[in-house]
Design a protein around this motif. Structure first.
Motif, PDB file in Angstrom:
ATOM      1  N   THR A  88      27.748  82.369  29.011  1.00 53.93           N
ATOM      2  CA  THR A  88      26.836  83.130  27.981  1.00 53.93           C
ATOM      3  C   THR A  88      27.292  83.289  26.464  1.00 53.93           C
ATOM      4  O   THR A  88      28.611  83.703  26.568  1.00 53.93           O
ATOM      5  N   VAL A  89      27.165  83.323  25.924  1.00 55.74           N
ATOM      6  CA  VAL A  89      26.999  83.574  24.420  1.00 55.74           C
ATOM      7  C   VAL A  89      26.667  84.023  23.778  1.00 55.74           C
ATOM      8  O   VAL A  89      25.466  85.034  24.491  1.00 55.74           O
ATOM      9  N   PRO A  90      27.620  85.178  22.403  1.00 56.12           N
ATOM     10  CA  PRO A  90      28.311  84.503  21.861  1.00 56.12           C
ATOM     11  C   PRO A  90      29.489  85.106  22.948  1.00 56.12           C
ATOM     12  O   PRO A  90      29.813  85.989  23.909  1.00 56.12           O
ATOM     13  N   CYS A  91      30.660  84.349  22.966  1.00 54.64           N
ATOM     14  CA  CYS A  91      31.521  83.934  23.684  1.00 54.64           C
ATOM     15  C   CYS A  91      32.962  83.596  22.631  1.00 54.64           C
ATOM     16  O   CYS A  91      34.106  82.900  22.321  1.00 54.64           O
ATOM     17  N   LEU A  92      34.076  85.323  22.646  1.00 54.91           N
ATOM     18  CA  LEU A  92      35.147  85.130  21.635  1.00 54.91           C
ATOM     19  C   LEU A  92      37.078  84.519  22.665  1.00 54.91           C
ATOM     20  O   LEU A  92      36.796  85.233  23.913  1.00 54.91           O
ATOM     21  N   ARG A  93      36.890  83.563  22.453  1.00 56.79           N
ATOM     22  CA  ARG A  93      38.721  83.024  23.092  1.00 56.79           C
ATOM     23  C   ARG A  93      40.120  83.645  22.343  1.00 56.79           C
ATOM     24  O   ARG A  93      39.725  83.312  21.226  1.00 56.79           O
ATOM     25  N   ILE A  94      40.628  83.993  22.932  1.00 55.94           N
ATOM     26  CA  ILE A  94      41.908  84.942  22.908  1.00 55.94           C
ATOM     27  C   ILE A  94      42.368  84.292  23.099  1.00 55.94           C
ATOM     28  O   ILE A  94      42.972  85.060  24.509  1.00 55.94           O
ATOM     29  N   GLU A  95      43.565  83.391  22.276  1.00 57.69           N
ATOM     30  CA  GLU A  95      44.169  83.069  23.072  1.00 57.69           C
ATOM     31  C   GLU A  95      45.659  83.936  23.418  1.00 57.69           C
ATOM     32  O   GLU A  95      46.213  84.452  21.976  1.00 57.69           O
ATOM     33  N   ASP A 109      30.954  93.901  21.980  1.00 55.86           N
ATOM     34  CA  ASP A 109      32.666  93.952  22.084  1.00 55.86           C
ATOM     35  C   ASP A 109      32.918  93.087  21.280  1.00 55.86           C
ATOM     36  O   ASP A 109      34.778  93.729  20.760  1.00 55.86           O
ATOM     37  N   ILE A 110      32.645  91.722  20.339  1.00 50.66           N
ATOM     38  CA  ILE A 110      33.960  91.058  19.534  1.00 50.66           C
ATOM     39  C   ILE A 110      33.762  91.829  18.343  1.00 50.66           C
ATOM     40  O   ILE A 110      34.642  91.334  18.045  1.00 50.66           O
ATOM     41  N   ILE A 111      32.412  92.097  17.859  1.00 54.92           N
ATOM     42  CA  ILE A 111      33.384  92.615  15.880  1.00 54.92           C
ATOM     43  C   ILE A 111      33.786  93.990  16.721  1.00 54.92           C
ATOM     44  O   ILE A 111      34.290  94.386  15.507  1.00 54.92           O
ATOM     45  N   ALA A 112      33.707  94.358  17.317  1.00 54.68           N
ATOM     46  CA  ALA A 112      34.134  95.952  17.112  1.00 54.68           C
ATOM     47  C   ALA A 112      35.969  95.670  17.251  1.00 54.68           C
ATOM     48  O   ALA A 112      36.636  96.282  17.035  1.00 54.68           O
ATOM     49  N   TYR A 113      36.110  94.347  18.170  1.00 57.47           N
ATOM     50  CA  TYR A 113      37.257  93.990  18.099  1.00 57.47           C
ATOM     51  C   TYR A 113      38.245  93.267  17.073  1.00 57.47           C
ATOM     52  O   TYR A 113      39.043  93.358  16.711  1.00 57.47           O
ATOM     53  N   LEU A 114      36.928  92.889  16.194  1.00 56.43           N
ATOM     54  CA  LEU A 114      37.323  91.807  15.479  1.00 56.43           C
ATOM     55  C   LEU A 114      37.665  92.726  13.912  1.00 56.43           C
ATOM     56  O   LEU A 114      38.466  93.205  12.913  1.00 56.43           O
TER      57      LEU A 114
END
Length: 121
Positions: A88-95, A109-114
């Protein structure tokens, strides 16, 4: 169906190009600090996916330099599926600092995190 999907994808890319937000103006030092803060992130995406476009626009609006991993490339797709668990995309990989990775899938969720993580930088 494939032709219709291709046509809609090109329309999405056209409007994304025409109405693309501009990057904020920062000093070189501030941008270097921001680049360092985003060095542990990467976005798995498809170019014409409307949800991916939404996330990429927010990345550009904030002036973040996050590498984009197109899953049309089989290496990126294999990494996304084997490590992230879904195609599934988009997917943000956070190391994470301990070497593990967190995979975030929803565009909102990605936008809220950013926004939460980089609003003060």
């Amino acid at each position: 169906m494939k032709l219709l999907r291709w046509l809609i994808g090109r329309i999405i890319l056209f409007f994304d190009f025409v109405f693309s937000p501009s990057k904020p103006k920062r000093s070189e030092q501030a941008q270097a600090e921001l680049d360092k803060a985003t060095s542990h992130l990467s976005l798995y995406q498809l170019p014409a996916c409307p949800f991916c476009v939404k996330v990429r626009r927010e990345i550009k609006r904030q002036g973040l330099n996050i590498p984009l991993k197109n899953i049309h490339d089989s290496v990126n797709l294999d990494t996304l599926v084997s490590q992230g668990g879904k195609r599934t995309v988009p997917c943000l990989r956070i190391e994470n600092a301990d070497g593990t990775a967190t995979w975030m899938y929803e565009s909102n969720d990605i936008i809220a995190y950013l926004n939460k993580t980089f609003e003060k930088i």
